[in-house]
Design a protein around this motif. Structure first.
Motif, PDB file in Angstrom:
ATOM      1  N   ARG A  68       0.817  -1.210   0.000  1.00 14.30           N
ATOM      2  CA  ARG A  68       0.000   0.000   0.000  1.00 14.30           C
ATOM      3  C   ARG A  68       0.851   1.261   0.000  1.00 14.30           C
ATOM      4  NH1 ARG A  68      -3.614  -3.120   4.567  1.00 14.30           N
ATOM      5  NH2 ARG A  68      -4.740  -4.437   3.081  1.00 14.30           N
ATOM      6  N   THR A  69       2.160   1.087  -0.181  1.00 14.90           N
ATOM      7  CA  THR A  69       3.101   2.204  -0.217  1.00 14.90           C
ATOM      8  C   THR A  69       3.783   2.249  -1.583  1.00 14.90           C
ATOM      9  OG1 THR A  69       5.152   1.070   0.434  1.00 14.90           O
ATOM     10  CG2 THR A  69       3.578   1.597   2.197  1.00 14.90           C
ATOM     11  N   PRO A  70       4.544   3.299  -1.867  1.00 18.98           N
ATOM     12  CA  PRO A  70       5.293   3.336  -3.128  1.00 18.98           C
ATOM     13  C   PRO A  70       6.344   2.247  -3.238  1.00 18.98           C
ATOM     14  CG  PRO A  70       5.134   5.533  -2.168  1.00 18.98           C
ATOM     15  CD  PRO A  70       4.657   4.572  -1.123  1.00 18.98           C
ATOM     16  N   ASN A  71       6.662   1.583  -2.129  1.00 22.06           N
ATOM     17  CA  ASN A  71       7.679   0.530  -2.152  1.00 22.06           C
ATOM     18  C   ASN A  71       7.200  -0.763  -2.786  1.00 22.06           C
ATOM     19  OD1 ASN A  71       9.466   2.160  -0.843  1.00 22.06           O
ATOM     20  ND2 ASN A  71       9.773   0.819   0.920  1.00 22.06           N
ATOM     21  N   VAL A  85      -6.947  -1.105  -0.468  1.00 19.15           N
ATOM     22  CA  VAL A  85      -6.632   0.117   0.271  1.00 19.15           C
ATOM     23  C   VAL A  85      -5.939   1.137  -0.611  1.00 19.15           C
ATOM     24  CG1 VAL A  85      -5.302   1.078   2.185  1.00 19.15           C
ATOM     25  CG2 VAL A  85      -6.547  -1.065   2.477  1.00 19.15           C
ATOM     26  N   GLU A  86      -4.924   0.712  -1.366  1.00 15.46           N
ATOM     27  CA  GLU A  86      -4.116   1.667  -2.117  1.00 15.46           C
ATOM     28  C   GLU A  86      -4.887   2.365  -3.235  1.00 15.46           C
ATOM     29  OE1 GLU A  86      -2.735  -2.525  -3.415  1.00 15.46           O
ATOM     30  OE2 GLU A  86      -3.575  -1.530  -1.658  1.00 15.46           O
ATOM     31  N   THR A  87      -5.920   1.726  -3.750  1.00 14.15           N
ATOM     32  CA  THR A  87      -6.740   2.368  -4.788  1.00 14.15           C
ATOM     33  C   THR A  87      -8.001   2.997  -4.213  1.00 14.15           C
ATOM     34  OG1 THR A  87      -7.924   0.298  -5.244  1.00 14.15           O
ATOM     35  CG2 THR A  87      -5.928   0.738  -6.542  1.00 14.15           C
ATOM     36  N   LEU A 624      -8.713   4.752   8.728  1.00 18.48           N
ATOM     37  CA  LEU A 624      -9.584   3.824   8.025  1.00 18.48           C
ATOM     38  C   LEU A 624     -10.898   3.676   8.794  1.00 18.48           C
ATOM     39  CD1 LEU A 624      -6.776   1.361   7.006  1.00 18.48           C
ATOM     40  CD2 LEU A 624      -8.179   2.706   5.431  1.00 18.48           C
ATOM     41  N   PRO A 625     -11.956   3.184   8.151  1.00 18.05           N
ATOM     42  CA  PRO A 625     -13.274   3.198   8.791  1.00 18.05           C
ATOM     43  C   PRO A 625     -13.437   2.165   9.903  1.00 18.05           C
ATOM     44  CG  PRO A 625     -13.404   2.113   6.662  1.00 18.05           C
ATOM     45  CD  PRO A 625     -12.033   2.711   6.746  1.00 18.05           C
ATOM     46  N   ILE A 626     -14.281   2.518  10.855  1.00 21.96           N
ATOM     47  CA  ILE A 626     -14.837   1.547  11.792  1.00 21.96           C
ATOM     48  C   ILE A 626     -16.088   1.002  11.120  1.00 21.96           C
ATOM     49  CG2 ILE A 626     -15.898   1.220  14.059  1.00 21.96           C
ATOM     50  CD1 ILE A 626     -14.200   3.602  15.028  1.00 21.96           C
TER      51      ILE A 626
END
Length: 647
Positions: A68-71, A85-87, A624-626
């Motif tokens: 979920r990171t640029p890595n 998550v990332e999108t 992030l949501p509950i």
């Protein structure tokens, strides 16, 4: 290893001995006798050991968070092609990111309360109660940094505790961190100092206190947390007895499981773990059957028939590869700025590339090859909303040779991967290097581990989506990495290098460039074997620091949370944007590399399959949501937390 075995066996006596069916764990259904469990130090420690696995597992989803990171990149043609998550395409109000931790909290509270009532001597009580606070602090911290608010259950609930059952959520993230820091401070002050693999001591608590307090500062802007984080990191460095590893690569492999740098790790034994137990292992190794590699034109042939039988879907990105600097003439610079690269490679206009310019399947008459995907293909052409798809295109200049090459040819892979930051070689599998079972791996077009080497699958059918694989954390399991094969394993959860980097970040926040650079150079020089950073401006120091944290902490469940902090700071920490704005690095597409079989040309492009390129970060993702279902259940029970789901 004996301590690891003890850890596993005592799990039977610990949390694994009871179950609870109530949603808030208010109705105990224990199958053991309290007098037995809390009657001796050994049985009490058995319960504590049994509490560790579930609590530590809040921090072991390493590959998921890195992707979920640029890595990193998650990409799989055999299943769901891209992550949620990332999108932000699959995050909804019903998404669950860990609101219900009541069973874990119950165990922590049982330790705190029952040890206090036990007949142990006071010194032992103090240490074990503090360990309960440490474990509870970790649960609270996992919730605070992910969803922001939680229900702060701090006692063992019984059926009679009707009012406690209606405990409201913390009012805001500031209150959440009050609970986190209080528990970790008590642990850092009162836990034992004895080191035992897989178990915390007061320095482990200090390390997590430094981490949590730094995150707390980013979300509350309360400067007291910088002081707490700094003092905790210095405590670990000066008093903990940990030392920087002399073998970075090995620290994440079986031979380095007890490296002196590791502050805390989660250990698993082969008696109850297989390769398929760990996505950082089975989901980072490709599936390359020799007959399919042959049909796909992949070379060279593997020496063993079943060396690679994983289900890879997590890969390092080209973006990460670019962060590993090259050393040339005593300076550390990007690979594409080296004299060796500039003298040997012509950079062409990426827009000049057309479909099949690197490889056109219909022109390949090689007998027996069934994989003939065009490179570039139609999906690589043009632009997306993120910009041009192909961003770099290079080829070896005419007449350039390499006297060290058997054929006298200069090759782009040899040039671009030479003389890198030493951590590159311990973290990344790249074109033409040795990997598992000493097999030689090639990721160029029609290499034996090429993205499109599997018949009828041009990318990511358990093969690389980026041109790279993760080496870091991939055990060379025996007899091979295979789903059912038993293996030991460990995940590094906290280590000394992070403490130096936390200090660097605190100094940057306080505009103390010299001390920030001094701290980041601790890891850059010792682990990267790079010349020291000489940054003198705040802007340059932030750039060097972010690069350093990205390569030092790659594939360790650190970077996602670091980017959230940097976005909260704004300014040089987030590419000049205001504090709390969109995090640009989490909004940019990940990239792949394609190298021709003769290594004379390459291009770098956005990853199109499954719309992987379409990463998006909106400011509501700072938390992030509950899940709405939990909110609705609480409302039905008469508990109104005033939570408005932003998703």
């Amino acid at each position: 290893m004996k301590k690891h075995i003890k850890y596993t066996l005592l799990y039977i006596l610990g949390a694994g001995m009871f179950t609870s069916c109530d949603v808030m764990d208010t109705a105990p259904t224990e199958s053991y006798d309290d007098a037995t469990v809390w009657g001796s130090k050994s049985s009490i420690e058995g319960f504590i050991y049994g509490t560790y696995p579930n609590v530590l597992d809040n921090y072991t989803e390493i590959a998921d968070w890195e992707s979920r990171t640029p890595n990193g990149v998650y990409n799989e043609a055999a299943g769901d092609p891209t992550g949620s998550v990332e999108t932000e395409t699959k995050i909804t109000s019903s998404s669950d990111f860990g609101f219900n931790k009541f069973a874990q909290l119950r165990n922590c509270n049982k330790i705190i309360e029952n040890v206090a009532k036990s007949e142990l001597e006071e010194g032992e009580k103090k240490e074990l109660i503090a360990e309960g606070h440490f474990l509870r602090g970790l649960v609270f911290f996992a919730q605070a940094r992910t969803i922001g608010r939680f229900v702060p259950i701090t006692k063992v609930l019984s059926q009679e505790d009707t009012e406690m059952f209606k405990t409201p959520m913390t009012a805001d993230i500031a209150e959440s961190y009050n609970y986190v820091i209080a528990d970790l401070q008590k642990a850092a002050k009162e836990m034992r100092e004895t080191k035992e693999a897989g178990r915390a001591n007061r320095f482990v608590a200090s390390a997590y206190l430094s981490r949590a307090a730094l995150q707390a500062y980013a979300y509350t802007n309360d400067s007291k947390y910088l002081t707490i984080s700094k003092e905790a990191a210095e405590d670990v460095i000066n008093n903990g007895g940990y030392t920087m590893s002399t073998n970075y690569k090995n620290m994440f492999l079986e031979g380095g499981a007890n490296d002196a740098e590791i502050i805390l790790a989660r250990y698993y034994l082969d008696q109850n773990s297989t390769c398929s137990s760990f996505v950082e292992l089975i989901r980072c190794v490709p599936n390359l059957k020799p007959d399919e590699v042959k049909k796909g034109g992949g070379t060279p042939a593997f020496n063993q028939s079943n060396a690679f039988e994983g289900w890879a879907r997590y890969f390092p990105s080209q973006d990460l590869i670019d962060q590993y600097l090259s050393v040339e003439n005593g300076k550390a610079i990007p690979w594409y700025e080296t004299t060796a690269y500039k003298n040997a490679v012509d950079e062409e206009n990426p827009a000049s590339l057309g479909v099949g310019d690197f490889y056109r399947g219909e022109d390949d008459k090689t007998e027996g090859i069934t994989t003939k995907w065009d490179v570039p293909d139609a999906d690589d052409m043009g632009s997306t909303s993120k910009g041009p798809k192909i961003v770099r295109y290079g080829k070896i200049k005419p007449g350039v040779t390499d006297v060290t090459d058997p054929d006298g040819k200069a090759r782009v892979n040899k040039i671009m991967y030479a003389n890198r930051d030493d951590r590159f070689y311990g973290t990344i599998i790249y074109d033409s290097c040795q990997w598992l079972l000493d097999e030689w791996v090639t990721t160029c077009i029609h290499g034996n581990a090429y993205a499109g080497v599997r018949p009828d699958r041009k990318s990511s059918w358990y093969t690389t989506a980026t041109g790279y694989y993760w080496r870091k954390g991939v055990y060379d399991a025996q007899p091979r990495v295979y789903a059912g094969n038993k293996t030991n394993y460990h995940k590094v959860l906290c280590r000394l290098s992070e403490m130096y980097l936390n200090l660097a970040e605190i100094y940057l926040i306080n505009n103390d460039v010299p001390n920030a650079v001094k701290m980041l150079n601790e890891t850059r020089v010792k682990h990267g074997k790079l010349p020291a950073s000489t940054a003198t401006t705040l802007e340059d120091a932030w750039k060097d620091y972010i690069r350093e944290r990205r390569v030092e902490m790659a594939q360790e469940n650190d970077l996602y949370w670091s980017y959230l902090r940097w976005g909260k700071y704004g300014g040089y920490a987030n590419e000049g944007r205001p504090a709390g704005d969109v995090i640009e690095a989490l909004n940019e597409p990940p990239y792949k590399i394609m190298i021709t079989k003769d290594r004379q040309r390459f291009f770098i492009a956005q990853i199109m399959y499954g719309n992987t390129y379409n990463r998006n970060f909106t400011t509501k993702r700072y938390l992030l949501p509950i899940s709405q279902s939990n909110i609705d259940k609480r409302k039905a029970s008469g508990i109104d937390d005033g939570y408005v789901n932003p998703w």
